[in-house]
Scaffold this motif. Sequence first.
Motif, short mmCIF file in Angstrom:
data_model
loop_
_atom_site.label_atom_id
_atom_site.label_comp_id
_atom_site.label_asym_id
_atom_site.label_seq_id
_atom_site.Cartn_x
_atom_site.Cartn_y
_atom_site.Cartn_z
N TYR A 9 0.81 -1.21 0.00
CA TYR A 9 0.00 0.00 0.00
C TYR A 9 0.85 1.27 0.00
CZ TYR A 9 -4.06 -2.94 0.98
OH TYR A 9 -5.07 -3.87 0.89
N GLY A 10 2.08 1.19 0.53
CA GLY A 10 2.94 2.36 0.54
C GLY A 10 3.21 2.89 -0.86
N ALA A 11 3.32 1.99 -1.83
CA ALA A 11 3.56 2.43 -3.22
C ALA A 11 2.38 3.22 -3.76
CB ALA A 11 3.84 1.21 -4.10
N VAL A 12 1.17 2.89 -3.31
CA VAL A 12 -0.01 3.63 -3.76
C VAL A 12 0.01 5.05 -3.21
CG1 VAL A 12 -2.52 3.61 -3.87
CG2 VAL A 12 -1.28 1.46 -3.85
N PHE A 13 0.34 5.18 -1.93
CA PHE A 13 0.38 6.50 -1.32
C PHE A 13 1.54 7.35 -1.86
CE2 PHE A 13 -2.24 4.66 2.18
CZ PHE A 13 -3.27 5.58 2.12
N ALA A 14 2.51 6.71 -2.49
CA ALA A 14 3.60 7.47 -3.08
C ALA A 14 3.15 8.26 -4.30
CB ALA A 14 4.75 6.53 -3.48
N VAL A 15 1.99 7.93 -4.86
CA VAL A 15 1.45 8.65 -6.02
C VAL A 15 0.69 9.88 -5.49
CG1 VAL A 15 -0.06 8.49 -8.04
CG2 VAL A 15 1.25 6.49 -7.29
N ARG A 16 1.15 11.05 -5.87
CA ARG A 16 0.61 12.29 -5.31
C ARG A 16 -0.89 12.43 -5.57
NH1 ARG A 16 -0.65 17.22 -7.33
NH2 ARG A 16 -0.51 19.02 -5.92
N GLU A 17 -1.32 12.20 -6.79
CA GLU A 17 -2.74 12.36 -7.11
C GLU A 17 -3.61 11.45 -6.26
OE1 GLU A 17 -4.24 13.28 -11.30
OE2 GLU A 17 -2.33 12.28 -11.66
N PHE A 18 -3.14 10.24 -6.01
CA PHE A 18 -3.96 9.32 -5.22
C PHE A 18 -4.14 9.84 -3.80
CE2 PHE A 18 -4.55 5.82 -2.26
CZ PHE A 18 -5.68 5.22 -2.80
N ARG A 19 -3.14 10.50 -3.25
CA ARG A 19 -3.27 11.02 -1.89
C ARG A 19 -4.42 12.03 -1.81
NH1 ARG A 19 2.48 11.18 -2.22
NH2 ARG A 19 2.50 13.45 -2.37
N PHE A 20 -4.58 12.84 -2.85
CA PHE A 20 -5.68 13.79 -2.87
C PHE A 20 -7.02 13.07 -3.03
CE2 PHE A 20 -2.24 16.72 -3.61
CZ PHE A 20 -2.69 17.91 -3.07
N VAL A 21 -7.07 12.07 -3.90
CA VAL A 21 -8.30 11.29 -4.08
C VAL A 21 -8.68 10.59 -2.78
CG1 VAL A 21 -9.32 9.32 -5.29
CG2 VAL A 21 -7.94 10.98 -6.55
N PHE A 22 -7.69 10.02 -2.11
CA PHE A 22 -7.93 9.31 -0.85
C PHE A 22 -8.49 10.26 0.20
CE2 PHE A 22 -6.61 7.75 3.31
CZ PHE A 22 -6.98 6.42 3.25
N ALA A 23 -7.89 11.45 0.34
CA ALA A 23 -8.36 12.41 1.34
C ALA A 23 -9.78 12.88 1.02
CB ALA A 23 -7.41 13.61 1.40
N ALA A 24 -10.05 13.11 -0.26
CA ALA A 24 -11.40 13.53 -0.66
C ALA A 24 -12.41 12.43 -0.36
CB ALA A 24 -11.42 13.89 -2.15
N HIS A 25 -12.03 11.19 -0.63
CA HIS A 25 -12.91 10.05 -0.36
C HIS A 25 -13.23 9.94 1.12
CE1 HIS A 25 -14.65 6.09 -0.82
NE2 HIS A 25 -13.75 5.54 -0.03
N LEU A 26 -12.23 10.10 1.96
CA LEU A 26 -12.43 10.01 3.41
C LEU A 26 -13.36 11.10 3.90
CD1 LEU A 26 -11.68 8.72 6.11
CD2 LEU A 26 -9.66 10.19 6.18
N LEU A 27 -13.15 12.33 3.44
CA LEU A 27 -13.98 13.44 3.87
C LEU A 27 -15.43 13.25 3.45
CD1 LEU A 27 -11.84 16.64 3.23
CD2 LEU A 27 -12.81 15.90 5.41
N SER A 28 -15.65 12.92 2.19
CA SER A 28 -17.02 12.80 1.70
C SER A 28 -17.75 11.64 2.36
CB SER A 28 -17.05 12.65 0.18
OG SER A 28 -16.36 11.49 -0.23
#
Length: 432
Positions: A9-28
């Motif tokens: 999973y660390g490799a996924v979080f290394a992708v900058r765009e995914f970090r923004f998608v992940f944060a948006a998903h958590l908030l919504s």
Amino acid sequence: MPKNASRGYGAVFAVREFRFVFAAHLLSLLGVVVSEIALTFLVYDLTGSPLLSALTFALGLLPYLVGGTLLAGVADRYPARRVLVVCDLLCAACVGVMVLPGTPIAGLLALRCVVAAIAPVFTGTRMAALTDILGEGDLYVLGRSLLRIVSQSAQLAGFGVGGVLLAVVPARGAICITVGTFLCSAALLRFGTRDRPARATRREGGQETARGGALLRDSLGGARLLLGDRRTRALLLLFWVPAMFVVAPEALAAPYADSLGLGPAALGLLMCAMPVGHIVAELYVGTALSPSARSRLVLPVAGFGLLPLLVYGAEPGLGWALAALALAGAGAAYVIGLDQWFVAAVPEELRGRAMTLLTAGLMTIQGLGMAAAGLAAEFLPVHQVVAGAGVIGTLCCLVLVREVPRSAPPGPEGRAKDQIVRPKSETGPSAW
């Protein structure tokens, strides 16, 4: 992005765009769960009607089918970032109107339906956009896995947060918080992800075809192509059918706890056991197993994942019931491997519609499963209904387990992305 081997999973979080998608998903997600509880409480407080209160919650599932079939074309016709941001803004506007003191009950229910109809379009577009952000290989699979884990975790945390929040602020105040979460999600997606062309307009050399045709025709045409193809139909059913039966113990958790003479604390444990089992198993499969190992797990786990529900046939006590539920939840980890099969089977220009249809079908089939379990429990003891769901569900899943390998296209990887024959009139984008 290359199809790389699993790096966790660390490799996924290394992708900058995914970090923004992940944060948006958590908030919504947190916002949606809190607003569902608050809106249900508000409707009951205004009307005193248990029926309307329950209907408010149920309306979160019913419009998925409408939005997922009639609006699915949006996911491929327009740039993903624009679709995601507009969906968030529309939801924020709907929730903002809910907060107004003068909004009637009918208006609250109608707005709830609108938000629920938008949800599958948003989810399907985001799922398809992940293939652009993470590629079509193992990073995509792990990214989807992380979003599922967040969804399960948000349900557990969101109901607790919602209950505490309603103890200190009015229901309308709690709903108002959701406006902020949708707006924050829109901002994260707008400024944290790249603007890519619409999926249906991508052609060699970056050329776009002329737009034409109606959104409704495009959406229904995509659904017809996907469901008419043997491979994608089999994979969609493998997502949907186990989900239809596994919801039976959750739908009947309250009457089962009552039949055993258990209190609210035990009911809470029964509701949490399956999500906890799912989260733990998915984390393990995503972290410890290779992509090929996850692929080998799909058919056996999908075929026999509902067997733990047979424990209910003996009307078990709390401990055995929790163990059975946790094991049934763990069985959902087969979806990690299935995700890769599905994205490989669907052509790129249909991917947004495919993901939207997948989401809408999943939510609808779960709602039908809950309703069927409740209806059966009117005539049979609860423990027999849950055990029966395990038996019937296992038989249906075994039929699918036989069908899925037969539907695989020829080739070393069993993959042929263009196996779906698409009429030219249904491949080009058109204006909404």
